[in-house]
Design a protein around this motif. Structure first.
Motif, PDB file in Angstrom:
ATOM      1  N   ARG A 285       0.812  -1.224   0.000  1.00  0.00           N
ATOM      2  CA  ARG A 285       0.000   0.000   0.000  1.00  0.00           C
ATOM      3  C   ARG A 285       0.849   1.279   0.000  1.00  0.00           C
ATOM      4  O   ARG A 285       0.404   2.324  -0.452  1.00  0.00           O
ATOM      5  CB  ARG A 285      -0.944   0.009   1.213  1.00  0.00           C
ATOM      6  CG  ARG A 285      -2.118  -0.966   1.052  1.00  0.00           C
ATOM      7  CD  ARG A 285      -3.138  -0.774   2.147  1.00  0.00           C
ATOM      8  NE  ARG A 285      -2.612  -1.054   3.458  1.00  0.00           N
ATOM      9  CZ  ARG A 285      -2.526  -2.269   4.000  1.00  0.00           C
ATOM     10  NH1 ARG A 285      -2.962  -3.315   3.325  1.00  0.00           N
ATOM     11  NH2 ARG A 285      -2.027  -2.454   5.203  1.00  0.00           N
ATOM     12  N   ALA A 286       2.080   1.172   0.502  1.00  0.00           N
ATOM     13  CA  ALA A 286       2.915   2.384   0.611  1.00  0.00           C
ATOM     14  C   ALA A 286       3.405   2.824  -0.766  1.00  0.00           C
ATOM     15  O   ALA A 286       3.603   1.998  -1.662  1.00  0.00           O
ATOM     16  CB  ALA A 286       4.105   2.095   1.511  1.00  0.00           C
ATOM     17  N   LYS A 287       3.589   4.141  -0.909  1.00  0.00           N
ATOM     18  CA  LYS A 287       4.149   4.650  -2.167  1.00  0.00           C
ATOM     19  C   LYS A 287       5.635   4.314  -2.241  1.00  0.00           C
ATOM     20  O   LYS A 287       6.187   4.049  -3.295  1.00  0.00           O
ATOM     21  CB  LYS A 287       3.966   6.173  -2.198  1.00  0.00           C
ATOM     22  CG  LYS A 287       3.183   6.636  -3.386  1.00  0.00           C
ATOM     23  CD  LYS A 287       3.272   8.121  -3.489  1.00  0.00           C
ATOM     24  CE  LYS A 287       2.223   8.622  -4.447  1.00  0.00           C
ATOM     25  NZ  LYS A 287       1.869   9.993  -4.157  1.00  0.00           N
ATOM     26  N   ASP A 330       6.609  10.993   3.957  1.00  0.00           N
ATOM     27  CA  ASP A 330       5.302  11.612   4.185  1.00  0.00           C
ATOM     28  C   ASP A 330       4.287  10.519   4.507  1.00  0.00           C
ATOM     29  O   ASP A 330       4.678   9.372   4.764  1.00  0.00           O
ATOM     30  CB  ASP A 330       4.888  12.463   2.972  1.00  0.00           C
ATOM     31  CG  ASP A 330       4.720  11.612   1.720  1.00  0.00           C
ATOM     32  OD1 ASP A 330       4.678  10.370   1.835  1.00  0.00           O
ATOM     33  OD2 ASP A 330       4.626  12.177   0.615  1.00  0.00           O
ATOM     34  N   LYS A 331       3.027  10.872   4.454  1.00  0.00           N
ATOM     35  CA  LYS A 331       1.961   9.937   4.841  1.00  0.00           C
ATOM     36  C   LYS A 331       1.966   8.648   4.030  1.00  0.00           C
ATOM     37  O   LYS A 331       1.518   7.613   4.483  1.00  0.00           O
ATOM     38  CB  LYS A 331       0.593  10.612   4.646  1.00  0.00           C
ATOM     39  CG  LYS A 331       0.268  11.706   5.622  1.00  0.00           C
ATOM     40  CD  LYS A 331      -1.238  11.869   5.766  1.00  0.00           C
ATOM     41  CE  LYS A 331      -1.941  12.367   4.528  1.00  0.00           C
ATOM     42  NZ  LYS A 331      -1.792  13.753   4.172  1.00  0.00           N
ATOM     43  N   SER A 332       2.463   8.759   2.799  1.00  0.00           N
ATOM     44  CA  SER A 332       2.401   7.574   1.940  1.00  0.00           C
ATOM     45  C   SER A 332       3.667   6.716   2.055  1.00  0.00           C
ATOM     46  O   SER A 332       3.861   5.777   1.296  1.00  0.00           O
ATOM     47  CB  SER A 332       2.216   8.016   0.484  1.00  0.00           C
ATOM     48  OG  SER A 332       3.298   8.831   0.122  1.00  0.00           O
ATOM     49  N   THR A 333       4.538   7.061   3.027  1.00  0.00           N
ATOM     50  CA  THR A 333       5.792   6.310   3.181  1.00  0.00           C
ATOM     51  C   THR A 333       5.654   5.271   4.291  1.00  0.00           C
ATOM     52  O   THR A 333       5.072   5.548   5.345  1.00  0.00           O
ATOM     53  CB  THR A 333       6.944   7.267   3.592  1.00  0.00           C
ATOM     54  OG1 THR A 333       6.918   8.404   2.739  1.00  0.00           O
ATOM     55  CG2 THR A 333       8.291   6.585   3.509  1.00  0.00           C
ATOM     56  N   LYS A 360       4.019   5.606   8.153  1.00  0.00           N
ATOM     57  CA  LYS A 360       3.697   4.405   8.923  1.00  0.00           C
ATOM     58  C   LYS A 360       5.030   3.775   9.361  1.00  0.00           C
ATOM     59  O   LYS A 360       6.035   3.880   8.646  1.00  0.00           O
ATOM     60  CB  LYS A 360       2.947   3.402   8.055  1.00  0.00           C
ATOM     61  CG  LYS A 360       1.593   3.894   7.598  1.00  0.00           C
ATOM     62  CD  LYS A 360       0.563   2.824   7.877  1.00  0.00           C
ATOM     63  CE  LYS A 360      -0.853   3.247   7.637  1.00  0.00           C
ATOM     64  NZ  LYS A 360      -1.263   4.497   8.241  1.00  0.00           N
TER      65      LYS A 360
END
Ligand code: M6R
Length: 578
Positions: A285-287, A330-333, A360
């Motif tokens: 799910r993470a970028k 950031d939030k997507s990491t 996360k």
């Protein structure tokens, strides 16, 4: 860094056989000096390892409350005066401290103006005088609240007042745990301090205070409000202290690698399978996935990046102490911490930074219930068992296996079944050769290790082992980079190890370039006629096995040189300061 232990008990306990025996378990956190204070006001300190100090402590000395400290020097030289415990001006209050009080100079100046006399060069002594000063206005609880308010930096502090069978504690960033034992309580930097006495612990959170006596304990927040704490039950394999049949823990731990590897693989496939699934889900799910680690763990993380990138997972890694400066999160990491101890301050700080940015957090750690594990949403355990030698060996191998295992979920090929046996075969076939080569290399001070692609992180870890254990200046580098500068240092006889996984034609050319300049090339490859032959059927396995050769070589060179293998100078196993 440093390790701290305090005990309060309803019955008298032997200082030597109980308090100092527990402190010994934390010696991996530093071994520059040692000391203790009892509630009767007796203080003893000494320079060097605990084993030298302990013989000076009367065997019959007992106490109902005492605190102790093993030091890794940061502020102030390695002297008896700088050894903890430190005391207030009157010799009625004693403290031991792990961490760094960043504004100690400012605090010290203020306290000196008020008439306090300092006797050491340490930052820690300021704690004793600050508490003494604030005690003029109230009790110990409010004095500790002042410490939390006024001190900048990191601390796990235990304080004891002469005549009181009670220990006061406070912490920020540096780890501290309370063990609930029969008839009393044991406070320690980590669960090693009491894992043989209890399986119940309370972990301190930042800016908390505790007051502990033989009857019970109370926790408070920074404002003095009572805090209800969760009691955690932990499982931790105990380490026998002696009689393991090897000259040093390092060689014992090198030989334990096949078993440790097998234990981890089995656990990842069974009891940890759910956590693996969760972590893989988070990775999908993470970028981007960013691995953060220090020292040996960083080299394992670098291998992780290689494995994951091959499977099109966008992965990066950076040394923890520079994380804030060079990595975008950031939030997507998803940030995955890789740490044996789970207490490395640089790693903890990087995670705090990442958390603030909304990333996360996950982890791969060896010590359960460690700070890093507790900060993570999901955490895989390395299952290597306790590693005593300062140099990481079996934990490196298990970190790489954990990385390989995760990468295999994205399609990276690895044969886990045969890996433990391959490690065993590598040790059996190459230990004699490493011993012989150690005799030849024991006088050399500059060594190079080259690797490309999957072998590059292994070259770095190989060099790391030679530096920290054998005190050899070793440079592990990218084979392709050699010709851009470092080759100028290669002259007749310069030892250059070449890590040559099957099919890597470019490393063959780089090796020849060294040979052409008279370098003494030592080949590590799967070919049976190489200097060190390893049975690696793929790159991932090669990466592990080539490091095993480096571990053996570092051990035997250090032995030839008569060095203190398990406790190399200036180092500590768990680095809990920035
Ligand atoms: O406990 P950690 O894995 O976070 O420790 C990181 C480094 O301090 C550690 O790997 C260090 O480099 C060891 N001495 C390696 O042998």
């Amino acid at each position: 860094m440093c390790g701290i232990v305090g005990i309060v008990s309803s019955k008298e306990f032997p200082v030597r056989g109980e308090l100092l025996a527990r402190l010994k378990k934390l010696e991996y956190r530093g071994y520059d000096s040692v000391g203790f204070a009892t509630s009767e006001g007796l203080v003893m300190r000494g320079v060097g390892e605990l084993s030298k100090f302990i013989v000076r402590v009367p065997a019959e000395l007992e106490a109902k409350a005492a605190i102790s400290h093993t030091r890794w020097a940061t502020h102030g030289g390695v002297t008896e005066a700088n050894a903890h415990p430190h005391s207030d001006c009157e010799g009625k209050l004693f403290i031991v401290h792990n961490g760094i009080i960043e504004n100690y100079e400012e605090l010290r100046k203020g306290l000196e103006k008020l008439g306090h006399c300092f006797e050491t060069e340490t930052d820690s002594e300021v704690i004793a005088h600050l508490l003494e000063e604030r005690l003029k206005r109230g009790g110990m609880k409010s004095a500790l609240m002042s410490l939390i308010r006024e001190a900048k930096g990191t601390f796990a502090v235990l304080a004891l007042r002469k005549g009181e069978e009670r220990i006061y504690a406070a912490k920020r960033d540096s780890p501290l745990a309370l063990g609930i034992a029969k008839g009393g309580f044991i406070l320690g930097s980590d669960i090693y301090a009491f894992s043989d006495a209890t399986d119940k612990a309370v972990f301190f959170d930042d800016d908390e205070i505790a007051v502990v006596d033989a009857k019970g304990y109370e926790f408070f927040d920074a404002a003095g409000k009572p805090v209800r704490k969760k009691v955690t039950r932990f499982k931790w394999a105990r380490q026998e202290e002696a009689g393991h049949g090897h000259a040093h823990y390092m060689i014992k731990e090198i030989h334990e690698q096949p078993l440790a590897a097998e234990r981890l693989i089995r656990s990842l496939e069974t009891e940890q399978a759910k956590k693996v699934g969760k972590l893989v889900g988070m990775m999908r799910r993470a970028k981007r996935v960013v691995l953060v680690a220090a020292g040996t763990s960083y080299f394992a993380a670098l291998l992780g990046v290689y494995f994951l990138n091959r499977q099109n997972v966008m992965a990066h890694t950076l040394i923890a102490s520079e994380f804030e400066n060079y990595v975008y999160v950031d939030k997507s990491t998803l940030v995955i911490a890789v740490s044996q101890s789970g207490e490395t301050m640089d790693v903890v700080s990087a995670l705090k930074f990442a958390k603030k940015r909304g990333a996360k957090i996950a982890a791969i750690v060896n010590v359960p219930h460690s700070t890093v594990q507790r900060m993570s949403e999901v955490s895989l355990e390395m299952m290597a068992g306790q590693e005593v030698c300062v140099a990481a060996t079996k934990t490196f191998t298990n970190q790489v296996i954990a990385m390989l295992f995760l990468a295999s979920k994205f399609g990276f090929h690895a044969n886990f079944e045969s890996l433990p046996l391959q490690i065993e075969k590598t040790i059996a076939a190459n230990e004699g050769k490493a011993k012989a080569l150690a005799k030849e290399l024991k006088g050399r001070n500059d060594v190079y290790i080259i690797g490309r692609g999957i072998s590059y992180p292994s070259a770095r870890e190989f060099a790391h082992k030679l530096k920290e254990i054998a005190y050899v200046h070793a440079e592990g580098m990218m084979g392709g980079e050699l010709k851009h500068g470092t080759l100028a240092l290669v002259e007749k006889g310069t030892p250059v190890f070449s890590l040559m996984p099957a099919g890597d034609v470019d490393i063959v050319s780089n090796t020849k370039e060294v040979e052409a300049r008279g370098g003494r090339v030592i080949r590590i490859s799967t070919a049976t006629d190489s200097d060190f032959s390893i049975p690696a059927e793929n790159g991932g396995v090669f990466a592990i096995l080539s490091v095993v050769i480096g571990q053996l070589l570092a051990y035997h060179i250090a032995k030839e040189r008569g060095l203190p293998i398990d406790k190399p100078r200036n180092l500590a196993k768990s680095v809990t300061v920035k």
